[in-house]
Structures are given as C-alpha cells and as structure tokens.
Design an enzyme around this catalytic site. Structure first.
Site, PDB file in Angstrom:
ATOM      1  N   LYS A  11       1.235  -1.095  -0.240  1.00  0.00           N
ATOM      2  CA  LYS A  11       0.227  -0.558  -0.491  1.00  0.00           C
ATOM      3  C   LYS A  11       0.935   1.259  -0.310  1.00  0.00           C
ATOM      4  O   LYS A  11       1.681   1.448   0.128  1.00  0.00           O
ATOM      5  CB  LYS A  11      -0.807   0.452   1.014  1.00  0.00           C
ATOM      6  CG  LYS A  11      -1.558  -1.227   1.634  1.00  0.00           C
ATOM      7  CD  LYS A  11      -2.595  -1.003   2.866  1.00  0.00           C
ATOM      8  CE  LYS A  11      -3.434  -2.221   2.418  1.00  0.00           C
ATOM      9  NZ  LYS A  11      -5.090  -1.838   3.212  1.00  0.00           N
ATOM     10  N   TYR A  51     -12.292  -1.629  -2.814  1.00  0.00           N
ATOM     11  CA  TYR A  51     -12.726  -1.788  -1.658  1.00  0.00           C
ATOM     12  C   TYR A  51     -14.398  -1.778  -0.934  1.00  0.00           C
ATOM     13  O   TYR A  51     -14.984  -1.030  -0.185  1.00  0.00           O
ATOM     14  CB  TYR A  51     -12.284  -1.026  -0.317  1.00  0.00           C
ATOM     15  CG  TYR A  51     -10.719  -1.241  -0.289  1.00  0.00           C
ATOM     16  CD1 TYR A  51     -11.091  -2.767   0.215  1.00  0.00           C
ATOM     17  CD2 TYR A  51     -10.031  -0.664  -0.807  1.00  0.00           C
ATOM     18  CE1 TYR A  51      -9.322  -2.640   0.409  1.00  0.00           C
ATOM     19  CE2 TYR A  51      -8.407  -0.789  -0.897  1.00  0.00           C
ATOM     20  CZ  TYR A  51      -7.953  -2.132   0.520  1.00  0.00           C
ATOM     21  OH  TYR A  51      -7.255  -2.650   0.525  1.00  0.00           O
ATOM     22  N   PHE A  59     -14.488   3.933   8.161  1.00  0.00           N
ATOM     23  CA  PHE A  59     -13.216   3.716   7.913  1.00  0.00           C
ATOM     24  C   PHE A  59     -13.067   4.502   5.907  1.00  0.00           C
ATOM     25  O   PHE A  59     -11.872   4.324   5.900  1.00  0.00           O
ATOM     26  CB  PHE A  59     -12.268   3.422   8.653  1.00  0.00           C
ATOM     27  CG  PHE A  59     -12.866   1.632   7.690  1.00  0.00           C
ATOM     28  CD1 PHE A  59     -12.668   0.987   6.793  1.00  0.00           C
ATOM     29  CD2 PHE A  59     -13.479   0.909   9.192  1.00  0.00           C
ATOM     30  CE1 PHE A  59     -12.380  -0.051   6.428  1.00  0.00           C
ATOM     31  CE2 PHE A  59     -14.008   0.138   8.600  1.00  0.00           C
ATOM     32  CZ  PHE A  59     -13.380  -1.282   7.435  1.00  0.00           C
ATOM     33  N   ASN A 114      -1.592  -0.163   7.331  1.00  0.00           N
ATOM     34  CA  ASN A 114      -1.296  -1.451   7.301  1.00  0.00           C
ATOM     35  C   ASN A 114      -1.050  -2.168   6.441  1.00  0.00           C
ATOM     36  O   ASN A 114      -0.554  -3.156   6.732  1.00  0.00           O
ATOM     37  CB  ASN A 114      -2.577  -2.492   8.308  1.00  0.00           C
ATOM     38  CG  ASN A 114      -3.397  -2.198   7.105  1.00  0.00           C
ATOM     39  OD1 ASN A 114      -3.423  -1.753   6.028  1.00  0.00           O
ATOM     40  ND2 ASN A 114      -4.329  -3.346   7.651  1.00  0.00           N
ATOM     41  N   HIS A 117      -2.247  -5.503   1.985  1.00  0.00           N
ATOM     42  CA  HIS A 117      -3.208  -6.466   1.795  1.00  0.00           C
ATOM     43  C   HIS A 117      -3.576  -7.493   1.366  1.00  0.00           C
ATOM     44  O   HIS A 117      -2.603  -7.768   0.142  1.00  0.00           O
ATOM     45  CB  HIS A 117      -4.552  -5.493   0.900  1.00  0.00           C
ATOM     46  CG  HIS A 117      -5.874  -6.175   0.619  1.00  0.00           C
ATOM     47  ND1 HIS A 117      -6.864  -6.654   1.440  1.00  0.00           N
ATOM     48  CD2 HIS A 117      -5.553  -7.069  -0.479  1.00  0.00           C
ATOM     49  CE1 HIS A 117      -7.559  -7.307   0.978  1.00  0.00           C
ATOM     50  NE2 HIS A 117      -7.569  -7.689  -0.266  1.00  0.00           N
ATOM     51  N   GLU A 128     -10.085 -10.240  -7.172  1.00  0.00           N
ATOM     52  CA  GLU A 128      -9.219  -9.350  -6.817  1.00  0.00           C
ATOM     53  C   GLU A 128      -7.538  -9.400  -7.802  1.00  0.00           C
ATOM     54  O   GLU A 128      -7.475  -8.254  -8.048  1.00  0.00           O
ATOM     55  CB  GLU A 128      -8.343  -9.817  -5.169  1.00  0.00           C
ATOM     56  CG  GLU A 128      -9.236  -8.982  -4.320  1.00  0.00           C
ATOM     57  CD  GLU A 128      -9.078  -8.983  -2.777  1.00  0.00           C
ATOM     58  OE1 GLU A 128     -10.273  -8.571  -1.650  1.00  0.00           O
ATOM     59  OE2 GLU A 128      -8.390  -9.573  -2.433  1.00  0.00           O
TER      60      GLU A 128
END
Ligand code: CMP
Length: 140
Positions: A11, A51, A59, A114, A117, A128
């Site tokens: 990310k 997403y 969020f 984070n 993914h 995905e």
C-alpha cells in the site's frame, strides 16, 4: 496442500517509505512466488470499486484517501496454500495485534496504514486478481 494464487498489495504508506523490496523479500522468504507485479496509482474510482465491500464502514473515506495518496504495488502470489500463507506472513489487520516477525508488526504504522493487503479466501483471490490483472500479465 494445493498450489494456490492470491492477490497482494503493497500500500501507499509502504511504497512512500521505500519498502517495496523489503516487503517483497518477506513474501518470497515465506515461500511465495511473485508471478505478476505492477506499480499503479489508483484513481478514486478504482479504490472505491476494489473496496466496495467496505463502503458502509465509517473508515471507508479514510481508506480510499489513503489508497489514492501514492503508488501501490499490486501482485499475484503463487505457492502452496498461498492464501493462508500470505495472511500469516502479513499478520493481523491492526499492527498492534500482529505477531512478531510479520510484515504488519515490522512495517505497518496503524490499522489504516497497515502496509499490505491480501485476499482472505479463494473466491476473493480470484475476484481481486481479475480486478487488476489480465491473464496475459500473469507470467509465472
Ligand atoms: P485491508 O486488509 O486492506 O482491508 C480493508 C482495510 O480497511 C484494512 O486492510 C485496513 O487498512 C482498513 N481498516 C480496517 N479497519 C479500519 C479502521 N477501524 N480504521 C481505519 N482503517 C481500517
């Protein structure tokens, strides 16, 4: 265990800190092979689409903002039990709960930043991968 494919992203919080190589090495050291890889700067529309399952979450705005704030490295990983193996080496979603030696414990900044993914199941892995790659881009 069967050879599987899974989808992985490094990310923007991680690419901005120049961690693409360090994180890819952790994936490779865990026995996963990068069989497709490209660096993309997601549009808002791409991030929202990827997403979409989280669109009602509080969020969601922050997530889309983070994912469009810099480059992301999208990858297809292959290996024995790749889906579970990738989730193990990533560690818990919240780095505060991640085990020692995992990518998120080592590199992530927060639950929102984070660093990586990874797909959570065979169905999501297939979806995905198809969201970001054509068959001809997956070269083994
Ligand atoms: P990821 O595995 O990419 O899947 C959805 C992402 O939403 C997750 O990692 C986190 O980066 C983010 N996320 C999940 N929960 C929260 C939260 N409470 N606050 C901010 N971001 C979150």
């Amino acid at each position: 265990m069967a050879i599987e494919r899974t989808f992985s992203m490094i990310k923007p919080d991680a690419t901005k800190r120049n961690l693409t190589g360090a994180i890819t090495k952790m994936l490779e050291d865990a026995g996963l092979r990068v069989i497709a890889s490209k660096r993309v700067w997601m549009s808002k529309r791409e991030a929202e689409g990827f997403y979409a399952v989280h669109k009602e979450r509080p969020f969601f705005g922050e997530l889309v903002e983070g994912m469009t704030s810099g480059p992301t490295v999208v990858q297809v990983l292959e290996g024995e039990g790749a889906i579970l193996k990738n989730r193990e080496i990533m560690g818990a979603t919240n780095p505060a709960n991640a085990d020692e030696g995992t990518i998120r414990k080592t590199h992530a900044l927060s639950i929102g930043e984070n660093s990586v993914h990874g797909s959570d199941a065979p169905e999501t892995a297939a979806q995905e991968i198809a969201y970001w790659f054509s068959e001809t881009e997956i070269v083994g």
